[in-house]
Design an enzyme around this catalytic site. Structure first.
Site, short mmCIF file in Angstrom:
data_model
loop_
_atom_site.label_atom_id
_atom_site.label_comp_id
_atom_site.label_asym_id
_atom_site.label_seq_id
_atom_site.Cartn_x
_atom_site.Cartn_y
_atom_site.Cartn_z
N GLU A 133 0.79 -1.24 0.00
CA GLU A 133 0.00 0.00 0.00
C GLU A 133 0.83 1.30 0.00
O GLU A 133 0.58 2.19 0.79
CB GLU A 133 -0.97 0.01 1.19
CG GLU A 133 -1.90 -1.19 1.19
CD GLU A 133 -2.86 -1.22 2.38
OE1 GLU A 133 -2.73 -0.38 3.27
OE2 GLU A 133 -3.75 -2.09 2.39
N GLU A 179 -5.91 -11.10 -1.17
CA GLU A 179 -6.80 -10.88 -0.03
C GLU A 179 -8.26 -10.85 -0.48
O GLU A 179 -9.03 -9.98 -0.09
CB GLU A 179 -6.44 -9.56 0.68
CG GLU A 179 -4.98 -9.49 1.09
CD GLU A 179 -4.60 -8.21 1.83
OE1 GLU A 179 -5.50 -7.48 2.28
OE2 GLU A 179 -3.40 -7.94 1.94
#
Ligand code: XIL
Length: 585
Positions: free
Chosen positions: A388, A499
């Site tokens: 991220e 995910e």
């Protein structure tokens, strides 16, 4: 508190039927939808409503058909019910409120319960159920709730559980109520091991700025039901074997699931890789006490500890599972003290210099990789080295996340390349290094990621792209999903879906069928990409094993995963399986 044996006796007597769960594992066809009955046996044990608690009414039809019983083998047994029609109540105030059974406002019948003179949003009606419940047993709680007064047009109303005499509390469920209208609030809860007292209570939204937040609250038809079901997972064809020619299939797990034999068996049967949901993140590895005990000594080589995840790696090793290492360098779940001078926890402590942070980064990566590669060689087969790093809205050139990233603030944008450089240096040669991020199909984000990764790929520092894929029922479209995956693949990156979960608050049969179709469309897309050879997708990981452990649930409860809280395969399992019985339209 009653003992577990009582529950075991009850369970033994129920003989829940598990027949009818096996699905056709046949290949996909493009013909008309298969009308195969999708649910398990409809047979309900005759003794399903038998109970040792004499005064409790039979399970109602409504209750036994409750959304959430998506496996038909879930048995509900009423342990408490009140419609307040007798004019009396077992409820008390949680503090010094006034509790009355009143006539005239009821959801059904003539009477309902009202709490007035409330002193805090968390003080309302309370029912002590200590003598009725068992620890480590799951319960379903529901009620109708309403408020009439005040200026607030809608507000969330909660049922919470208070245990150990108010020391701890958990949310059972909540509902957004419209002023003047009855709404149903419901939820599932497991009584924690070691609980010494248990009470359910109502809470309203805390809006201190609004004087009306202590309005009177009304309740009707309050249920508590014990719920029990067998997992059908052992009878199912293995998910990872199903996809073995295409990619590995992984799951995010935590230590509690590995410690639970039934959950552990489901994990090893259906998944060939796993990701620790939290335990391999810096916040669980960095050793504050040791660092703070001698900040000078540990200044450039932070102290670390591995007890949060070592048993999980051992589990993986013993069960021939591989682990996705998650995560080395991330702005989140990495404490601020790690970035400060002298490891200070003082909120205003200055951040350490770039040189110090590069040294800490290198040392951290070296220590973690060395530990896992020495103690569990070959088990952690890839790492999310950086997670991220992009947040275009922060306004930095290149789209880098800066506002909440101490990595960016201390080192600058090159922290990404340095993390991969160190990881490459210390990782065993066969360990694959990934960049991982969310909303990759958002084009601004996607192009920022591609721009950032291209030079790193050219330098041979990055092997793969992890697309988190916390998606919802409509976004991204499968076309967008495919486009995004292909764009990263065109850089020469291997692809992991790291995910995957699909936001879904609808646990009705229809809602879950839609979810199953969405999973199937996603899986079909991944198969199509592989078949076309436009990307090499090598791992698809779902972010959580059972719905009740999903990170998505907050105010609203989500049902986004492949198994329900009883470890029963949901329709979504069959969608992910690409079973012909789940049509993709
Ligand atoms: C989540 C965990 O599942 C939660 O238990 C935790 O509270 C927060 O983090 N992107 C990631 C994951 O890379 O590490 C996050 O996991 C979910 C979003």
């Amino acid at each position: 508190m009653k003992k577990r044996w009582l529950s075991a006796l009850l369970i033994g007597a129920l003989c829940v039927s598990l027949a009818g769960c096996q699905k056709d594992g046949g290949e996909e066809t493009s013909t008309a939808p298969d009308s195969t009955e999708m649910t398990g046996s409809q047979e309900e044990s005759e003794s399903a409503t038998e109970t040792t608690k004499e005064t409790i009414p039979e399970t109602t039809k409504e209750a036994s058909q409750r959304p959430g019983a998506s496996g038909d083998d879930v048995v509900y047994t009423d342990i408490y019910y009140s419609d307040f029609e007798a004019g009396t109540t077992d409820f008390t105030g949680r503090s010094a409120e006034t509790i009355e059974v009143i006539e005239g406002e009821a959801y059904e019948g003539a009477y309902c319960l009202r709490v007035s003179n409330r002193t805090s949003s968390w003080n309302g009606m309370k029912l002590d159920v200590t003598e009725k419940v068992q620890v480590q047993q799951k319960y379903y709680v529901s009620a109708y709730v309403k408020y009439i007064d005040g200026n607030v047009e809608s507000q969330r109303i909660y049922i919470k559980m208070d245990y150990n005499n108010g020391e701890s509390y958990l949310t059972v469920g909540s509902v957004l109520c419209t002023k003047g209208e009855w709404s149903k609030v419901e939820g599932y809860i497991e009584i924690p091991a070691g609980a010494t007292s248990v009470a359910f209570y109502t809470e309203t939204e805390y809006t201190a700025s609004d004087p009306d937040y202590l309005i009177d609250l009304y309740m009707d038809n309050f249920y508590v039901q014990e719920i029990y079901a067998n997992s059908n997972a052992a009878d199912l064809p293995s998910l990872y074997e199903r996809h073995v020619d295409y990619f590995k299939v992984g799951v995010a797990i935590g230590p509690a699931q590995l410690a639970n034999a039934e959950a552990a068996a489901v994990i090893t049967q259906h998944f060939n890789t796993m990701t620790m949901g939290n335990e391999m993140k810096p916040e669980n590895i960095l050793d504050y006490d040791t660092c703070a005990s001698d900040p000078e000594k540990y200044n450039l080589e932070p102290a670390v500890k591995f007890d949060a995840f070592s048993s999980a790696l051992q589990f993986a090793q013993e069960n021939n599972m591989l682990v996705r290492g998650h995560v080395l360098v991330w702005h989140s779940q990495t404490p601020r003290w790690f970035f400060t001078e002298n490891y200070s926890k003082d909120a205003s402590a200055p951040l350490a210099s770039k040189e110090v942070m590069l040294a800490r980064m290198e040392s951290y990566i070296e220590q973690v990789l060395t530990y896992v590669q020495t103690e569990f060689p070959g088990v952690v087969y890839c790492w999310d080295v950086v997670n991220e790093a992009i947040n275009v809205g922060d306004g930095e050139e290149g789209g880098y996340r800066s506002a909440d990233s101490y990595w960016y603030q201390t080192i600058g944008p090159e922290f990404v390349e340095m993390a991969f450089t160190y990881a490459r240096q210390y990782a065993d040669p066969e360990v694959k290094l990934f960049y991982n991020d969310y909303n990759c199909y958002d084009k601004m984000r996607m192009f920022a990621m591609l721009d950032m990764l291209e030079p790193l790929v050219e330098k041979g520092l990055v092997d793969g792209m992890g697309l988190q894929s916390h998606i919802d029922m409509t976004t991204p479209s499968t076309i967008d999903f495919e486009y995004t995956i292909n764009k990263f693949a065109q850089l020469g990156l291997e692809i992991h879906i790291t995910e995957l979960d699909i936001k879904c608050t609808d646990n009705s049969v229809e809602g879950q069928l839609k979810l199953a179709k969405r999973y199937k469309r996603i899986m079909n897309t991944l198969y199509r990409i592989e078949q076309n050879g436009t990307a090499d997708i090598t791992n698809v990981t779902v972010w959580g094993l059972t719905d009740d452990t999903s990170w998505l649930s907050g105010d609203e409860t989500h049902y986004p995963l492949l198994f329900n809280s009883f470890l029963q395969a949901k329709e979504a399992f069959w969608g992910f399986f690409r079973d012909p019985s789940v049509t993709d339209w």
